[in-house]
Design a protein around this motif. Structure first.
Motif, PDB file in Angstrom:
ATOM      1  N   GLY A 115      -4.966  14.448   4.966  1.00 55.66           N
ATOM      2  CA  GLY A 115      -4.259  14.757   3.812  1.00 55.66           C
ATOM      3  C   GLY A 115      -4.563  16.383   3.628  1.00 55.66           C
ATOM      4  O   GLY A 115      -5.150  16.951   4.227  1.00 55.66           O
ATOM      5  N   ARG A 116      -4.069  16.876   2.414  1.00 55.75           N
ATOM      6  CA  ARG A 116      -4.299  18.241   2.033  1.00 55.75           C
ATOM      7  C   ARG A 116      -5.745  18.394   1.288  1.00 55.75           C
ATOM      8  O   ARG A 116      -6.108  19.698   1.337  1.00 55.75           O
ATOM      9  N   ILE A 117      -6.246  17.256   0.775  1.00 53.88           N
ATOM     10  CA  ILE A 117      -7.642  17.590   0.514  1.00 53.88           C
ATOM     11  C   ILE A 117      -8.531  16.270   0.818  1.00 53.88           C
ATOM     12  O   ILE A 117      -7.857  15.384   1.265  1.00 53.88           O
ATOM     13  N   PRO A 118      -9.704  16.378   0.985  1.00 49.57           N
ATOM     14  CA  PRO A 118     -10.665  15.364   1.360  1.00 49.57           C
ATOM     15  C   PRO A 118     -10.706  14.272   0.228  1.00 49.57           C
ATOM     16  O   PRO A 118     -10.298  14.495  -0.974  1.00 49.57           O
ATOM     17  N   PHE A 119     -11.078  13.008   0.681  1.00 53.39           N
ATOM     18  CA  PHE A 119     -10.831  12.119  -0.017  1.00 53.39           C
ATOM     19  C   PHE A 119     -12.551  11.504   0.101  1.00 53.39           C
ATOM     20  O   PHE A 119     -13.000  11.273   0.897  1.00 53.39           O
ATOM     21  N   PRO A 120     -13.199  11.410  -1.137  1.00 53.81           N
ATOM     22  CA  PRO A 120     -14.557  10.872  -1.280  1.00 53.81           C
ATOM     23  C   PRO A 120     -14.690   9.420  -0.762  1.00 53.81           C
ATOM     24  O   PRO A 120     -13.797   8.632  -0.595  1.00 53.81           O
ATOM     25  N   ASP A 121     -15.809   9.446   0.199  1.00 55.33           N
ATOM     26  CA  ASP A 121     -15.967   8.187   1.061  1.00 55.33           C
ATOM     27  C   ASP A 121     -17.021   7.447   0.311  1.00 55.33           C
ATOM     28  O   ASP A 121     -17.680   7.881  -0.736  1.00 55.33           O
ATOM     29  N   HIS A 162      -0.284  15.809  -2.382  1.00 51.29           N
ATOM     30  CA  HIS A 162      -1.519  15.852  -1.538  1.00 51.29           C
ATOM     31  C   HIS A 162      -1.290  15.214  -0.358  1.00 51.29           C
ATOM     32  O   HIS A 162      -2.320  15.038   0.406  1.00 51.29           O
ATOM     33  N   HIS A 163      -0.192  14.792   0.015  1.00 48.46           N
ATOM     34  CA  HIS A 163       0.044  14.150   1.377  1.00 48.46           C
ATOM     35  C   HIS A 163      -0.919  12.864   1.704  1.00 48.46           C
ATOM     36  O   HIS A 163      -1.541  12.768   2.709  1.00 48.46           O
ATOM     37  N   ILE A 164      -1.172  12.330   0.473  1.00 48.58           N
ATOM     38  CA  ILE A 164      -1.838  10.978   0.954  1.00 48.58           C
ATOM     39  C   ILE A 164      -1.089   9.981   1.509  1.00 48.58           C
ATOM     40  O   ILE A 164      -0.047   9.514   1.446  1.00 48.58           O
ATOM     41  N   PRO A 165      -2.073   9.499   2.806  1.00 50.26           N
ATOM     42  CA  PRO A 165      -1.338   8.878   3.871  1.00 50.26           C
ATOM     43  C   PRO A 165      -1.042   7.639   3.446  1.00 50.26           C
ATOM     44  O   PRO A 165      -1.869   6.918   2.905  1.00 50.26           O
ATOM     45  N   PRO A 196      -1.675   3.501   5.095  1.00 47.94           N
ATOM     46  CA  PRO A 196      -2.667   3.114   6.027  1.00 47.94           C
ATOM     47  C   PRO A 196      -2.528   3.235   7.366  1.00 47.94           C
ATOM     48  O   PRO A 196      -1.132   3.491   7.858  1.00 47.94           O
ATOM     49  N   ASP A 197      -3.433   3.067   8.104  1.00 47.37           N
ATOM     50  CA  ASP A 197      -3.500   3.511   9.585  1.00 47.37           C
ATOM     51  C   ASP A 197      -2.472   2.465  10.159  1.00 47.37           C
ATOM     52  O   ASP A 197      -2.450   1.313   9.855  1.00 47.37           O
ATOM     53  N   GLY A 198      -1.647   2.807  11.106  1.00 48.56           N
ATOM     54  CA  GLY A 198      -0.549   1.987  11.870  1.00 48.56           C
ATOM     55  C   GLY A 198       0.759   1.569  10.883  1.00 48.56           C
ATOM     56  O   GLY A 198       1.418   0.949  11.552  1.00 48.56           O
ATOM     57  N   ALA A 199       0.686   2.040   9.771  1.00 45.43           N
ATOM     58  CA  ALA A 199       2.000   1.904   8.963  1.00 45.43           C
ATOM     59  C   ALA A 199       3.169   2.788   9.060  1.00 45.43           C
ATOM     60  O   ALA A 199       2.728   3.969   9.237  1.00 45.43           O
ATOM     61  N   ALA A 200       4.227   2.186   9.283  1.00 46.37           N
ATOM     62  CA  ALA A 200       5.432   3.266   9.640  1.00 46.37           C
ATOM     63  C   ALA A 200       5.740   3.644   8.358  1.00 46.37           C
ATOM     64  O   ALA A 200       5.868   3.010   7.204  1.00 46.37           O
ATOM     65  N   SER A 201       6.492   5.158   8.253  1.00 50.24           N
ATOM     66  CA  SER A 201       7.080   5.584   6.975  1.00 50.24           C
ATOM     67  C   SER A 201       8.258   4.646   6.659  1.00 50.24           C
ATOM     68  O   SER A 201       9.382   4.732   7.389  1.00 50.24           O
TER      69      SER A 201
END
Length: 219
Positions: A9-15, A176-179, A181-186
């Motif tokens: 994404g454009r910014i880091p996300f807290p983990d 922010h281009h928040i993505p 989930p992994d593997g999910a298609a747009s």
């Protein structure tokens, strides 16, 4: 728990490991609430815990605690997601709308930009209210009267606020281009190129009128 999605994404996300005590309190409140997981715009808002806390409480009230049935709330959210080409918002709320009983055929028509058909008058009324507000920033008198007549002053205020809130969500996800989930298609086809630097906006999606009038007749 927090979202398992990609961190691109454009910014880091807290983990989980790096949360401050203030951030941890917000995450715990979200996980303990009806969402059950921290996902989407709250990942960005968590950079300012006070904002994230107010956001999650406001959003939970609008999504889960209004006078509108979940089916209608989710329909208004999907109209908003489609208008703003918000991939993650659509991904999350299409599943919720299906669970709430919104017809799959209507959702698919909205997704691909075709006029949806509604058998239920309440569906058609909420769709038209949401459509008008999104495409013009205004709502026609007859459309407004139908929602107020069915749901009262409280309901029309709630619906308007819901649409405004999920417009904020859409803009946050997009900016922010928040993505996904992994593997999910747009799920949504965009109206134009989306350059990585965001210098050229994607066209807003058209929201066609439905083939059902709010009185239940077919146009």
């Amino acid at each position: 728990m927090m979202s398992e999605g990609a961190t691109v994404g454009r910014i880091p996300f807290p983990d989980e490991e790096g949360l401050t005590p203030e951030q941890r309190r917000v995450v715990d409140a979200v996980v303990a609430g009806p969402r059950g997981v921290l996902i989407g715009p709250l990942r960005a808002a968590l950079h300012r815990p006070e904002l994230a806390d107010a956001w999650q409480r406001f959003g939970a009230m609008l999504r889960y605690d209004t006078s509108l049935p979940p089916r209608l709330s989710e329909l208004a959210i999907l109209v908003t997601a489609r208008r703003w080409n918000s991939q993650l918002e659509w991904h999350v709320h299409a599943a919720a709308a299906e669970k709430a009983g919104l017809p799959a055929s209507a959702m698919e028509s909205l997704r691909v930009g075709e006029p949806p058909h509604f058998e239920d008058e309440a569906d058609a009324e909420v769709y038209e209210f949401s459509r008008e507000l999104q495409i013009s920033g205004q709502v026609g008198e007859e459309t407004y009267k139908k929602i107020k007549g069915r749901w009262g002053a409280v309901g029309v205020v709630e619906l308007t606020t819901l649409i405004g809130y999920y417009t904020l969500v859409s803009m946050t996800l997009n900016a922010h281009h928040i993505p996904l989930p992994d593997g999910a298609a747009s799920p949504l086809e965009l109206g134009g190129p989306c350059p990585e630097d965001g210098s050229l906006p994607v066209s807003l999606a058209a929201i066609p009128a439905s083939t059902s009038r709010a009185d239940g007749s077919v146009s």
